[in-house]
Design an enzyme around this catalytic site. Structure first.
Site, PDB file in Angstrom:
ATOM      1  N   CYS A  10      -3.598   3.636   0.339  1.00  0.00           N
ATOM      2  CA  CYS A  10      -4.132   3.467   1.683  1.00  0.00           C
ATOM      3  C   CYS A  10      -4.317   4.873   2.256  1.00  0.00           C
ATOM      4  CB  CYS A  10      -3.220   2.596   2.544  1.00  0.00           C
ATOM      5  SG  CYS A  10      -1.532   3.226   2.731  1.00  0.00           S
ATOM      6  N   LYS A  11      -4.271   5.016   3.533  1.00  0.00           N
ATOM      7  CA  LYS A  11      -4.418   6.332   4.155  1.00  0.00           C
ATOM      8  C   LYS A  11      -3.201   7.211   3.861  1.00  0.00           C
ATOM      9  CE  LYS A  11      -4.927   8.214   8.867  1.00  0.00           C
ATOM     10  NZ  LYS A  11      -5.098   7.794  10.287  1.00  0.00           N
TER      11      LYS A  11
END
Length: 561
Positions: free
Chosen positions: A460-461
């Site tokens: 993800c981020k």
């Protein structure tokens, strides 16, 4: 040390900042004095501190008027202690304000833990902001900067110091075990710093026992939060690996403003992920070190929301996809430098083949539809690599899966079923909705990659929250498959047995430890209660136990980047 003793040497603004900070910390934590017995340890709480406000006050009287939270006060204390340490690196270890506060916190310790009150929770959440204000006031006093400029300097200085502290702590292997129906499973999270053939890690720019946390968003040399995640079972007197993959933060150094450096940084991060992927395949790694040019298949599953409406994750996805594309042109050979068993850097040749997906899994994607079209433009191409050009559910799989099935492997049925499930999900756009299972497509892509001997990688981020939930969903399904020899239907909630597995995995997968490694506090941000309720994803139903849900949420809501 008396707090009043240093007031005379501080400016009025510094005094005001400290008074605000003192009030927030002391009123929030309530320094313990006088009579009263400390309460017993809260169930499932992880140990730390305690406190009271007025002389003569007792726990019984105090707690009657306070609404308890679900958080251990000891965990809040640890978080605040770490924040004070960060501030001390900016202001100096002998800063009288911080020294006094640290001393007061030490005096506040008692043996037992208890649930924190809402007031203490709010104080913990506000501490970082107040420390930055204190640094700004000192900066304004010493350097004569305008208030806004001083605050901007303070915020940057605090963030840089916090990133340095998190990066420089030891990054070590996390190993947890769980037992279900008499089977013993081991979850292992191996950080980049411990991906070693010899005494040193394999990367050309050595980690030296340290790491790169998720907040180090300008780093162009290393992948953020890079780990190898494994689940194994002990049977017939030996350990058998059931799943192995690579997890990391987004490849984009998204706070780097220079476009060229941002592009170079994304490629460098991608090369580290490929290096970790090669490390996860010991036989392939040995061939590469022996001078052979090896082919490496990797299924990359991004979990970002490919939209710039909130958070600019759309641009991050573009950076990541561009990095994969630049390294995986048809027939392209790339050279990686790997530190061998003698500690020497050696060039190896690999032909990387990456099927790069992005599947939004948060509320913005699954409840509001943000980024779905952009993600699916990437996913269509990646599905053709993985499953061939005919994506009808009833069609015989082609692509990498077709090549694998042509060998009639022992896992033929599992691979064929996963391929069919993925095609069904794609055809019916089930990955555009929660439908009782937010990670239905992402989790199956990773499992299928492992089953066909490709390397699954997901991110993800930050590489800790959505990535951590993906890690847990994979391991839940892997253990369930090992136990029942059946795959769950897409969009189905776990039954009571499946929930028990999920609960054990969530608490024993190493994800809480990874979250703490990256932020100073354990807890997954995907666990949240939104209003209106229709915006909430199905985690509470999937977990099936409020206490476990709260334990997984941890103190994530109190941590700000």
């Amino acid at each position: 040390m008396q707090i009043q003793s240093f007031y005379h040497s501080a400016s009025l603004k510094t005094q005001e900042a400290f008074k605000s900070l003192q009030k927030t910390l002391y009123n929030g934590m309530q320094i313990l004095s006088g009579q009263g017995k400390a309460p017993a340890k809260a169930p499932d709480a992880r140990p730390e501190i305690i406190v009271l406000r007025e002389p003569g006050a007792t726990w019984g009287n105090y707690l009657q008027h306070q609404k308890a939270s679900n958080h251990s006060l000891h965990n809040l204390y640890n978080l605040q202690r770490d924040l004070l340490t960060v501030a001390a690196t900016v202001l100096g270890k002998q800063d009288p304000v911080l020294t006094s506060m640290a001393n007061q916190m030490e005096l506040a310790k008692v043996k037992a833990d208890r649930p924190a009150t809402k007031q203490e929770e709010a104080a913990a959440k506000a501490l970082k902001k107040n420390l930055i204000e204190l640094i700004a006031a000192r900066t304004q006093q010493q350097d004569g900067l305008p208030a806004k400029e001083a605050h901007r300097f303070a915020a940057v200085a605090f963030r840089d110091a916090q990133v340095k502290q998190l990066n420089n702590q030891p990054w070590q292997t996390i190993k947890n075990t769980l037992t279900h129906n008499g089977h013993h499973y081991t979850n292992t999270q191996l950080p980049a710093a411990e991906m070693k053939i010899g005494a040193k890690d394999i990367f050309p720019s050595a980690y030296e026992g340290k790491g790169v946390c998720s907040w180090d968003t300008k780093n162009i040399h290393h992948a953020n939060n890079l780990w190898m995640s494994t689940v194994s079972v002990h049977e017939d007197g030996k350990d058998k690996t059931l799943f192995c993959g690579i997890r990391h933060g987004v490849l984009s150094p998204y706070h780097e403003k220079d476009p060229l450096l941002r592009h170079v940084g994304a490629e460098n991060k991608a090369k580290e992920v490929l290096t970790a992927a090669l490390f996860s395949k010991p036989e392939l790694l040995n061939k590469a070190l022996a001078g052979e040019a090896v082919s490496l298949k990797l299924v990359s599953v991004g979990l970002l929301t490919a939209s710039n409406i909130f958070g600019k994750e759309g641009t991050m996805v573009e950076d990541q996809m561009r990095a994969w594309q630049s390294l995986t042109q048809p027939g392209k050979m790339i050279h990686l430098k790997i530190r061998n068993k003698d500690g020497d850097l050696q060039t190896v040749k690999i032909k990387p083949d990456v099927a790069a997906f992005n599947v939004g899994v948060n509320e913005l994607a699954l409840k509001l539809g943000f980024g779905l079209k952009a993600s699916d433009s990437y996913n269509a191409e990646a599905l053709h690599q993985l499953l061939g050009n005919d994506l009808r559910p009833e069609a015989r799989p082609g692509g990498w899966v077709g090549e694998w099935l042509a060998q009639y492997p022992d896992n033929y049925e599992v691979v064929n079923t996963l391929a069919r499930q993925i095609k069904d999900i794609w055809k019916n756009n089930q990955h555009h909705k929660d439908g009782g299972e937010p990670y239905k497509l992402a989790q199956r892509l990773a499992m299928l990659a492992h089953e066909i001997d490709a390397v699954p990688a997901w991110n993800c981020k930050s590489g800790k929250d959505r990535t951590g939930m993906m890690d847990s969903e994979i391991k839940r399904e892997i253990i369930s498959l090992h136990q029942t020899h059946m795959l769950s239907a897409p969009g189905s909630l776990p039954d009571s047995g499946g929930q028990k597995i999920f609960q054990k995995v969530l608490l024993n997968s190493g994800n809480l430890e990874i979250q703490k490694q990256n932020t100073g506090g354990a807890g997954n941000k995907v666990m949240k209660n939104l209003s209106p309720e229709v915006l909430n994803l199905s985690y509470q139903k999937r977990v099936g136990d409020e206490n476990i849900w709260q334990s997984v949420k941890g103190i994530s809501s109190l941590i700000t980047s």
